[in-house]
Design a protein around this motif. Sequence first.
Motif, PDB file in Angstrom:
ATOM      1  N   GLN A 126       0.815  -1.210   0.000  1.00 25.75           N
ATOM      2  CA  GLN A 126       0.000   0.000   0.000  1.00 25.75           C
ATOM      3  C   GLN A 126       0.854   1.267   0.000  1.00 25.75           C
ATOM      4  O   GLN A 126       0.380   2.351   0.348  1.00 25.75           O
ATOM      5  N   ASP A 127       2.090   1.151  -0.458  1.00 24.57           N
ATOM      6  CA  ASP A 127       3.008   2.283  -0.441  1.00 24.57           C
ATOM      7  C   ASP A 127       2.566   3.421  -1.350  1.00 24.57           C
ATOM      8  O   ASP A 127       3.013   4.563  -1.185  1.00 24.57           O
ATOM      9  N   LEU A 128       1.697   3.140  -2.328  1.00 20.97           N
ATOM     10  CA  LEU A 128       1.216   4.190  -3.226  1.00 20.97           C
ATOM     11  C   LEU A 128      -0.094   4.796  -2.740  1.00 20.97           C
ATOM     12  O   LEU A 128      -0.647   5.681  -3.391  1.00 20.97           O
ATOM     13  N   ASP A 129      -0.601   4.327  -1.604  1.00 23.18           N
ATOM     14  CA  ASP A 129      -1.838   4.831  -1.011  1.00 23.18           C
ATOM     15  C   ASP A 129      -1.555   5.509   0.329  1.00 23.18           C
ATOM     16  O   ASP A 129      -0.547   5.227   0.986  1.00 23.18           O
ATOM     17  N   ASP A 130      -2.479   6.363   0.766  1.00 18.87           N
ATOM     18  CA  ASP A 130      -2.521   6.708   2.187  1.00 18.87           C
ATOM     19  C   ASP A 130      -2.802   5.417   2.945  1.00 18.87           C
ATOM     20  O   ASP A 130      -3.593   4.583   2.479  1.00 18.87           O
ATOM     21  N   HIS A 131      -2.199   5.228   4.100  1.00 20.19           N
ATOM     22  CA  HIS A 131      -2.500   4.024   4.874  1.00 20.19           C
ATOM     23  C   HIS A 131      -2.106   4.220   6.337  1.00 20.19           C
ATOM     24  O   HIS A 131      -1.452   5.203   6.703  1.00 20.19           O
ATOM     25  N   PHE A 132      -2.519   3.259   7.153  1.00 18.70           N
ATOM     26  CA  PHE A 132      -2.242   3.292   8.587  1.00 18.70           C
ATOM     27  C   PHE A 132      -1.774   1.907   9.006  1.00 18.70           C
ATOM     28  O   PHE A 132      -2.315   0.891   8.564  1.00 18.70           O
ATOM     29  N   GLU A 133      -0.757   1.852   9.885  1.00 14.06           N
ATOM     30  CA  GLU A 133      -0.210   0.575  10.346  1.00 14.06           C
ATOM     31  C   GLU A 133      -0.205   0.505  11.871  1.00 14.06           C
ATOM     32  O   GLU A 133       0.027   1.515  12.551  1.00 14.06           O
ATOM     33  N   ILE A 134      -0.456  -0.691  12.374  1.00 11.57           N
ATOM     34  CA  ILE A 134      -0.425  -0.965  13.810  1.00 11.57           C
ATOM     35  C   ILE A 134       0.578  -2.090  14.060  1.00 11.57           C
ATOM     36  O   ILE A 134       0.502  -3.148  13.433  1.00 11.57           O
ATOM     37  N   LEU A 135       1.520  -1.851  14.962  1.00 12.92           N
ATOM     38  CA  LEU A 135       2.454  -2.890  15.407  1.00 12.92           C
ATOM     39  C   LEU A 135       2.061  -3.329  16.803  1.00 12.92           C
ATOM     40  O   LEU A 135       1.896  -2.493  17.695  1.00 12.92           O
ATOM     41  N   ILE A 136       1.904  -4.634  17.004  1.00 16.30           N
ATOM     42  CA  ILE A 136       1.606  -5.171  18.330  1.00 16.30           C
ATOM     43  C   ILE A 136       2.634  -6.243  18.685  1.00 16.30           C
ATOM     44  O   ILE A 136       2.783  -7.241  17.983  1.00 16.30           O
ATOM     45  N   ASP A 137       3.335  -6.003  19.780  1.00 20.72           N
ATOM     46  CA  ASP A 137       4.266  -6.988  20.345  1.00 20.72           C
ATOM     47  C   ASP A 137       3.561  -7.595  21.562  1.00 20.72           C
ATOM     48  O   ASP A 137       3.738  -7.138  22.689  1.00 20.72           O
ATOM     49  N   SER A 138       2.733  -8.604  21.326  1.00 19.73           N
ATOM     50  CA  SER A 138       1.866  -9.138  22.385  1.00 19.73           C
ATOM     51  C   SER A 138       2.636  -9.888  23.464  1.00 19.73           C
ATOM     52  O   SER A 138       2.146 -10.051  24.590  1.00 19.73           O
ATOM     53  N   ASN A 139       3.845 -10.344  23.164  1.00 13.59           N
ATOM     54  CA  ASN A 139       4.687 -10.994  24.181  1.00 13.59           C
ATOM     55  C   ASN A 139       5.541  -9.984  24.948  1.00 13.59           C
ATOM     56  O   ASN A 139       6.142 -10.322  25.961  1.00 13.59           O
ATOM     57  N   HIS A 140       5.591  -8.774  24.426  1.00 10.81           N
ATOM     58  CA  HIS A 140       6.404  -7.697  24.999  1.00 10.81           C
ATOM     59  C   HIS A 140       7.852  -8.143  25.204  1.00 10.81           C
ATOM     60  O   HIS A 140       8.490  -7.841  26.221  1.00 10.81           O
ATOM     61  N   ASN A 141       8.376  -8.830  24.198  1.00 10.97           N
ATOM     62  CA  ASN A 141       9.777  -9.256  24.281  1.00 10.97           C
ATOM     63  C   ASN A 141      10.710  -8.320  23.503  1.00 10.97           C
ATOM     64  O   ASN A 141      11.918  -8.521  23.485  1.00 10.97           O
ATOM     65  N   ARG A 142      10.125  -7.315  22.847  1.00  9.34           N
ATOM     66  CA  ARG A 142      10.862  -6.285  22.114  1.00  9.34           C
ATOM     67  C   ARG A 142      11.712  -6.855  20.984  1.00  9.34           C
ATOM     68  O   ARG A 142      12.700  -6.245  20.556  1.00  9.34           O
ATOM     69  N   ARG A 143      11.321  -8.013  20.465  1.00  8.91           N
ATOM     70  CA  ARG A 143      12.077  -8.615  19.369  1.00  8.91           C
ATOM     71  C   ARG A 143      11.224  -8.865  18.129  1.00  8.91           C
ATOM     72  O   ARG A 143      11.729  -8.799  17.010  1.00  8.91           O
ATOM     73  N   GLY A 144       9.954  -9.183  18.344  1.00  7.44           N
ATOM     74  CA  GLY A 144       9.090  -9.494  17.204  1.00  7.44           C
ATOM     75  C   GLY A 144       7.676  -9.011  17.452  1.00  7.44           C
ATOM     76  O   GLY A 144       7.332  -8.605  18.571  1.00  7.44           O
ATOM     77  N   GLY A 145       6.858  -9.041  16.414  1.00 12.73           N
ATOM     78  CA  GLY A 145       5.486  -8.581  16.592  1.00 12.73           C
ATOM     79  C   GLY A 145       4.656  -8.758  15.325  1.00 12.73           C
ATOM     80  O   GLY A 145       5.138  -9.247  14.297  1.00 12.73           O
ATOM     81  N   TYR A 146       3.411  -8.331  15.420  1.00 12.96           N
ATOM     82  CA  TYR A 146       2.455  -8.406  14.315  1.00 12.96           C
ATOM     83  C   TYR A 146       2.206  -7.009  13.768  1.00 12.96           C
ATOM     84  O   TYR A 146       2.102  -6.046  14.528  1.00 12.96           O
ATOM     85  N   VAL A 147       2.084  -6.903  12.453  1.00 11.74           N
ATOM     86  CA  VAL A 147       1.791  -5.622  11.825  1.00 11.74           C
ATOM     87  C   VAL A 147       0.483  -5.743  11.045  1.00 11.74           C
ATOM     88  O   VAL A 147       0.297  -6.681  10.259  1.00 11.74           O
ATOM     89  N   PHE A 148      -0.423  -4.787  11.279  1.00  7.47           N
ATOM     90  CA  PHE A 148      -1.714  -4.734  10.603  1.00  7.47           C
ATOM     91  C   PHE A 148      -1.804  -3.397   9.875  1.00  7.47           C
ATOM     92  O   PHE A 148      -1.576  -2.341  10.464  1.00  7.47           O
ATOM     93  N   GLU A 149      -2.148  -3.457   8.586  1.00  9.91           N
ATOM     94  CA  GLU A 149      -2.146  -2.267   7.744  1.00  9.91           C
ATOM     95  C   GLU A 149      -3.485  -2.129   7.034  1.00  9.91           C
ATOM     96  O   GLU A 149      -4.073  -3.114   6.587  1.00  9.91           O
ATOM     97  N   ILE A 150      -3.965  -0.873   6.919  1.00 15.28           N
ATOM     98  CA  ILE A 150      -5.254  -0.622   6.287  1.00 15.28           C
ATOM     99  C   ILE A 150      -5.175   0.697   5.518  1.00 15.28           C
ATOM    100  O   ILE A 150      -4.502   1.636   5.943  1.00 15.28           O
TER     101      ILE A 150
END
Length: 249
Positions: A126-150
């Motif tokens: 979606q780099d050619l669009d306006d968009h919004f992203e959410i990063l969630i590190d549900s384990n709070h280990n500061r190493r990995g996480g999930y990204v949701f984009e719309i």
Amino acid sequence: MGNARHNCFSRFLRFTFPISVLLLSQRVASLPNTTRPVPDEGTRIAEAVRVDHAPKLDGTLDDLLWQSAKPITDFRQKEPFEGQPATEKTEVRILYTRKAVYFGIHCYDSEPSRIIATELRRDVSQDLDDHFEILIDSNHNRRGGYVFEINPLGTQSDGLIVEEQGATDGGDFDRGWDGVWTSEARITADGWTATIEIPFMTLNFTKSNSVIWGLNLMRFIRRKNEEDLWSAYRRTFGITKVSEAGELT
């Protein structure tokens, strides 16, 4: 004669030096935004509000449940002017129930007719669009996480940050990961809005009495090539820099 010349030159220096310093100070003050220091405000902290049932997920924030959550508003530019306030206002409210977490997003825009939204295919860039992203590190280990984009059409893209690598690099981003989540979005008279539901099962999250997640939020305004983040807004960081994310309680 020599002493007279010396005294004259000394008086000249005393007169011109303060003026030179003043002119230099004025020039420094007028330098462009890119030279101003980037603020360091420590770890950002947000709070999700417990509700008894899910809000309406129709792409608007008309449901009064959203008003129970304090909005996240302080976004700063990563690009083009590192660390400076975003040029357009953004508000994000977060709710949760026993089964899911909910994001209500309002991307204000002073020129809504110039919002760019074309992509309708899931998991396409979606780099050619306006968009919004959410990063969630549900384990709070500061190493990995999930990204949701719309984007403003409600089109979804998601991925997994497997492992953050170095001091400045973000983690490897795996777009092959597909999570189960719900999203709707609408372009409005003052920008665009979106509602998102992410089940705890999608985040591989189990019940806990005291929860702290890593969280980051990013808005991209295509016509300005402006990237605004809630946390990790230094140019060497960004949304995939999990260790520099804020916290959600």
